[in-house]
Design a protein around this motif. Structure first.
Motif, PDB file in Angstrom:
ATOM      1  N   THR A 133      10.605   1.210  -1.302  1.00 51.17           N
ATOM      2  CA  THR A 133      10.231   2.199  -2.159  1.00 51.17           C
ATOM      3  C   THR A 133       8.750   2.222  -2.672  1.00 51.17           C
ATOM      4  N   GLY A 160      15.772  -4.459   2.331  1.00 52.59           N
ATOM      5  CA  GLY A 160      16.338  -3.388   2.755  1.00 52.59           C
ATOM      6  C   GLY A 160      16.539  -3.222   4.211  1.00 52.59           C
ATOM      7  N   GLY A 161      16.057  -4.572   4.780  1.00 53.47           N
ATOM      8  CA  GLY A 161      16.311  -4.735   6.267  1.00 53.47           C
ATOM      9  C   GLY A 161      17.918  -4.558   6.636  1.00 53.47           C
ATOM     10  N   GLN A 169       6.723   8.521  -1.385  1.00 52.40           N
ATOM     11  CA  GLN A 169       7.488   8.930  -0.365  1.00 52.40           C
ATOM     12  C   GLN A 169       8.705   9.212  -0.894  1.00 52.40           C
ATOM     13  N   THR A 223       0.851  -1.352  -0.139  1.00 48.38           N
ATOM     14  CA  THR A 223      -0.037  -0.035   0.045  1.00 48.38           C
ATOM     15  C   THR A 223       0.864   1.336  -0.045  1.00 48.38           C
ATOM     16  N   LEU A 224       0.275   2.341  -0.749  1.00 46.63           N
ATOM     17  CA  LEU A 224       0.775   3.613  -0.567  1.00 46.63           C
ATOM     18  C   LEU A 224       0.356   4.219   0.869  1.00 46.63           C
ATOM     19  N   LEU A 276       7.760  -5.501   7.178  1.00 48.72           N
ATOM     20  CA  LEU A 276       9.268  -5.492   6.703  1.00 48.72           C
ATOM     21  C   LEU A 276       9.335  -7.245   6.396  1.00 48.72           C
ATOM     22  N   LEU A 277       9.418  -7.804   5.394  1.00 49.65           N
ATOM     23  CA  LEU A 277       9.907  -9.131   4.886  1.00 49.65           C
ATOM     24  C   LEU A 277      11.227  -8.951   4.465  1.00 49.65           C
ATOM     25  N   GLU A 335      14.120  -1.649  -2.436  1.00 46.02           N
ATOM     26  CA  GLU A 335      12.636  -2.304  -2.572  1.00 46.02           C
ATOM     27  C   GLU A 335      12.932  -3.718  -2.839  1.00 46.02           C
ATOM     28  N   ARG A 336      12.032  -4.617  -2.269  1.00 44.29           N
ATOM     29  CA  ARG A 336      12.414  -6.025  -2.327  1.00 44.29           C
ATOM     30  C   ARG A 336      11.479  -6.615  -3.561  1.00 44.29           C
TER      31      ARG A 336
HETATM   32  N1  SAH Z   1       6.927   4.148   0.733  1.00 46.90           N
HETATM   33  C1  SAH Z   1       6.088   3.566  -0.153  1.00 46.90           C
HETATM   34  C2  SAH Z   1       5.366   2.548   0.887  1.00 46.90           C
HETATM   35  C3  SAH Z   1       5.053   1.388   0.141  1.00 46.90           C
HETATM   36  S1  SAH Z   1       4.642  -0.017   1.376  1.00 46.90           S
HETATM   37  C4  SAH Z   1       5.362   4.389  -0.783  1.00 46.90           C
HETATM   38  O1  SAH Z   1       5.275   5.824  -0.567  1.00 46.90           O
HETATM   39  O2  SAH Z   1       4.439   3.811  -1.849  1.00 46.90           O
HETATM   40  C5  SAH Z   1       5.938  -0.738   1.824  1.00 46.90           C
HETATM   41  C6  SAH Z   1       7.133  -1.204   0.803  1.00 46.90           C
HETATM   42  O3  SAH Z   1       8.034  -1.921   1.579  1.00 46.90           O
HETATM   43  C7  SAH Z   1       6.262  -2.378   0.070  1.00 46.90           C
HETATM   44  O4  SAH Z   1       6.639  -1.985  -1.344  1.00 46.90           O
HETATM   45  C8  SAH Z   1       7.149  -3.520   0.107  1.00 46.90           C
HETATM   46  O5  SAH Z   1       7.333  -4.372  -0.630  1.00 46.90           O
HETATM   47  C9  SAH Z   1       8.565  -3.027   0.767  1.00 46.90           C
HETATM   48  N2  SAH Z   1       9.368  -3.846   1.724  1.00 46.90           N
HETATM   49  C10 SAH Z   1       8.849  -4.786   2.526  1.00 46.90           C
HETATM   50  N3  SAH Z   1       9.904  -5.390   3.273  1.00 46.90           N
HETATM   51  C11 SAH Z   1      10.816  -4.934   2.549  1.00 46.90           C
HETATM   52  C12 SAH Z   1      12.577  -5.132   2.497  1.00 46.90           C
HETATM   53  N4  SAH Z   1      12.938  -5.807   3.429  1.00 46.90           N
HETATM   54  N5  SAH Z   1      13.288  -4.571   2.013  1.00 46.90           N
HETATM   55  C13 SAH Z   1      12.701  -3.665   1.048  1.00 46.90           C
HETATM   56  N6  SAH Z   1      11.430  -3.218   0.815  1.00 46.90           N
HETATM   57  C14 SAH Z   1      10.656  -3.913   1.401  1.00 46.90           C
END
Ligand code: SAH
Length: 218
Positions: free
Chosen positions: A94, A142-143, A99, A67-68, A212-213, A114-115
């Motif tokens: 991302t 990204g973790g 954002q 989600t955005l 966060l996955l 972004e993953r």
């Molecule tokens: N900042 C984004 C928010 C998107 S929701 C916006 O403005 O649209 C959160 C995002 O984090 C998702 O796209 C998801 O795929 C990503 N995400 C989740 N775990 C992540 C990780 N370990 N590393 C990178 N991105 C991750």
């Protein structure tokens, strides 16, 4: 630009201004943040079928179960981060790239990871179309942060870890700030400020983010 396109541009500008007023009413007071929300076309970061809802203060789906974030949360997180005037910022998640765009208008350099590949590619196209040149994107977990590019003056995490990843704390510059949602069912938005080896944490407000996955989806 033809008259019709210009018309759409003006309409969205007007609805953006209404959104800005609403954010003011909700307590967002940083003028630079409000100006950024007023300038960045959020509808560009959504599927066409949803773009008519772009300036509602609500979270919206961007595909892949993601989600955005709601504009209020985007504004709040940006306000907390930017109070420290970071020049070099890392964004984790991302997603749509919205954002990222808000940050790119305010910081010198933005690195965003972004993953999920398909989301990253869409975000890349949108950011390119809008002409942002100070953004670097990477497909990775990204973790782990982005160690080659760190340390960062600011880190914004837009998906919720159960606990703050050590790697991200390590990549925070001295005096740097991290803003992140933390937790599972109940999550808290926190601000972490680094002072040498100390990390000072302040709770901001309860939030709801996707988790966060780990791992990359190619
Ligand atoms: N900042 C984004 C928010 C998107 S929701 C916006 O403005 O649209 C959160 C995002 O984090 C998702 O796209 C998801 O795929 C990503 N995400 C989740 N775990 C992540 C990780 N370990 N590393 C990178 N991105 C991750």
């Amino acid at each position: 630009m033809n008259a019709e396109l210009q018309g759409i541009g003006m309409t969205s500008r007007r609805t953006r201004m209404r959104l800005v007023q609403r954010l003011r009413d909700e307590g967002i007071s940083d003028e630079q943040v409000l100006a950024a929300i007023g300038e960045v076309p959020r509808h560009i970061f959504l599927d066409e079928a949803l773009s008519h809802r772009a300036y509602e203060d609500t979270a919206l789906p961007i595909g892949q179960g993601q989600t955005l974030s709601q504009p209020y949360i985007v504004a709040r997180m940006t306000e907390v981060l930017m109070a420290h005037k970071p020049r070099k910022v890392l964004e984790v998640g991302t997603g749509s790239g919205y954002q990222t765009a808000i940050l790119a208008g305010m910081a010198e350099q933005v690195f965003s990871v972004e993953r999920i590949r398909i989301l990253q590619e869409q975000a890349r196209q949108r950011l390119r179309k809008l002409g942002y040149r100070n953004v670097m994107l990477r497909l990775s977990d990204g973790g782990m942060g982005w160690p080659e590019m760190g340390p960062f003056d600011g880190i914004m995490v837009t998906a919720a870890p159960r606990e703050l990843p050590r790697e991200l704390l390590d990549q925070l510059a001295d005096g740097g700030v991290m803003v992140a949602p933390v937790g599972e069912k109940t999550q808290m938005l926190v601000e972490v400020v680094r002072e040498g080896d100390q990390f000072h944490t302040t709770e901001i407000e309860p939030v709801r983010f996707v988790p966060l996955l780990g791992g990359v989806v190619r």
